[in-house]
Scaffold this active site. Structure first.
Site, PDB file in Angstrom:
ATOM      1  N   HIS A 128      18.168  -1.719   0.172  1.00  0.00           N
ATOM      2  CA  HIS A 128      17.390  -0.630   0.768  1.00  0.00           C
ATOM      3  C   HIS A 128      18.241   0.152   1.770  1.00  0.00           C
ATOM      4  CE1 HIS A 128      13.303  -2.712  -0.193  1.00  0.00           C
ATOM      5  NE2 HIS A 128      13.805  -2.071  -1.229  1.00  0.00           N
ATOM      6  N   LYS A 138       3.010   2.063   2.487  1.00  0.00           N
ATOM      7  CA  LYS A 138       3.131   2.619   3.843  1.00  0.00           C
ATOM      8  C   LYS A 138       4.579   2.912   4.240  1.00  0.00           C
ATOM      9  CE  LYS A 138       2.482  -2.054   5.554  1.00  0.00           C
ATOM     10  NZ  LYS A 138       2.796  -2.630   4.226  1.00  0.00           N
ATOM     11  N   SER A 139       5.520   2.033   3.859  1.00  0.00           N
ATOM     12  CA  SER A 139       6.928   2.267   4.220  1.00  0.00           C
ATOM     13  C   SER A 139       7.479   3.489   3.483  1.00  0.00           C
ATOM     14  CB  SER A 139       7.773   1.030   3.890  1.00  0.00           C
ATOM     15  OG  SER A 139       7.399  -0.052   4.718  1.00  0.00           O
ATOM     16  N   SER A 198       0.836  -1.212   0.000  1.00  0.00           N
ATOM     17  CA  SER A 198       0.000   0.000   0.000  1.00  0.00           C
ATOM     18  C   SER A 198       0.863   1.252   0.000  1.00  0.00           C
ATOM     19  CB  SER A 198      -0.905   0.008   1.236  1.00  0.00           C
ATOM     20  OG  SER A 198      -0.109   0.100   2.410  1.00  0.00           O
TER      21      SER A 198
END
Lengths: 182, 182, 182
Positions: free
Chosen positions: C50, C15-16, C13
């Site tokens: 990341h 969110k991160s 979605s």
């Protein structure tokens, strides 16, 4: 004509607590309508504990698994009625239906309209708790698919008639429809 | 440049109905783009009934399972285009992909960007319906996990480009992004 | 006293990403707290990629699977702390618990309250990412049911204490609670 408030949300989203808090801000005699048949001893104990806690705060309790409209008609003295929850009502309708002929979406919508009419005729405020069950992956189980279709139909009919609708997210009420419109 | 409207929601949340209602408030020629191949006779009958109902209200219908960008480019005369739904388009892309080499999230994002560009170049208003499929428990089935990752990627790309985004909750449109910002 | 921001949402979605964007708008030293043990080589490679991307933008990184409160207390120099994510923390607590005696909802709420107190005592801004996992059909797997109950409890405790809560929908932040009230 009753004010109708629908509170929806996922599992452990705080929807029942939010509904009780909203109900307890309103004046008058409060009736809790449980749609849930206790399935085992642990569940029965938990239900009885919740009931004692509510009764200590002045609530009455009724149990009705199927005929919510009839129950609402029979209890006009309640100024605030909290039905918890519609999802179990749908579940009860599904499992009570003739096994040869499942309840379909049209019958579900019709049953929800009968419920909505009974809410409207009730002189008090009626709060209804339901669940969001349709935001995951399509279940492999056919009965689970039918169930989530029926819950979705029921929720749409009740939300269309409701004066206020809230989505519980992490225990907080996100307004979806408010009295002034929405 | 087209106005792009995305309507998302769970199963039986009323998202398709809300999209049609929004489309029918707009003036001009309306085109319904079905992304769904009929899987059986019952589904075919239901699709044909919905199509007849829309056509009685003046809609045109097109079917396109994969090349939505091409379809949009070929139908500039449509003043309102409703694509229902992106989730099935993602499903079709996933099942058409070379079985030895699944479509990945980067390829999905690229395909969604091609779609968004085609929406932008279209002279009309483009409404797109999609599903929320990621708010349940992680599915045990690996293909279901890939599918929900891809739908999520697709929805993010389209929502970022959209002028308006709504989340259907119990049949009601909760605004997530509005033309004036959001 | 720290400002606490909770960002929830389904799988993929956004969110991160939303949490990182919010964090990067704030001044000062940024600390990323990963709750996720790498499960295999592919996951380890993705986590390291990341991490390198964040470090190129000036972030510090810490890993903590269980004692988030202790970690927050030990890193007062971080002006912005991003914990990603609470769902994996709950998962780690669940799998670390004595197999003969599962962690229950009361213990989960207590652990979440300890975390909230540590967030409050931290001098910086603490952003926490979590997941919506309760808006699908009841899972058939008992452990999955426990897990979604615990995640729901955790989210409610943190959201009640948070200054701001957002629900990520298709990559967009829908405000559920805002600093001015909510």
């Amino acid at each position: 004509m009753a004010r109708i408030i629908l509170i929806t949300g996922g599992c452990r989203s705080g929807k029942s607590r939010l509904a009780q808090e909203k109900a307890e801000k309103l004046p008058g005699c409060k009736l809790f309508v449980a749609t849930c048949p206790p399935l085992d001893a642990e569940m029965r104990a938990r239900i009885q504990r919740h009931q004692r806690e509510r009764e200590a705060r002045g609530w009455l309790t009724a149990e009705e698994e199927l005929d919510l409209a009839g129950l609402l008609a029979s209890r006009p003295e309640a100024e605030v009625v909290l039905v918890d929850c519609l999802t179990l009502w749908v579940n009860n309708l599904l499992f009570t239906a003739d096994c040869q002929k499942d309840i379909g979406e049209d019958e579900m919508s019709a049953a929800a309209r009968v419920l909505v009419e009974a809410c409207r005729r009730h002189p008090g405020t009626v709060l209804l708790v339901t669940n969001e069950v349709g935001m995951g992956i399509v279940p492999e189980n056919a009965l689970a698919r039918s169930y989530r279709d029926l819950v979705g139909r029921c929720n749409q009919v009740v939300a269309a008639a409701a004066d206020e609708v809230y989505l519980a997210v992490c225990g907080l009420p996100l307004p979806v429809k408010t009295s002034g419109g929405g």
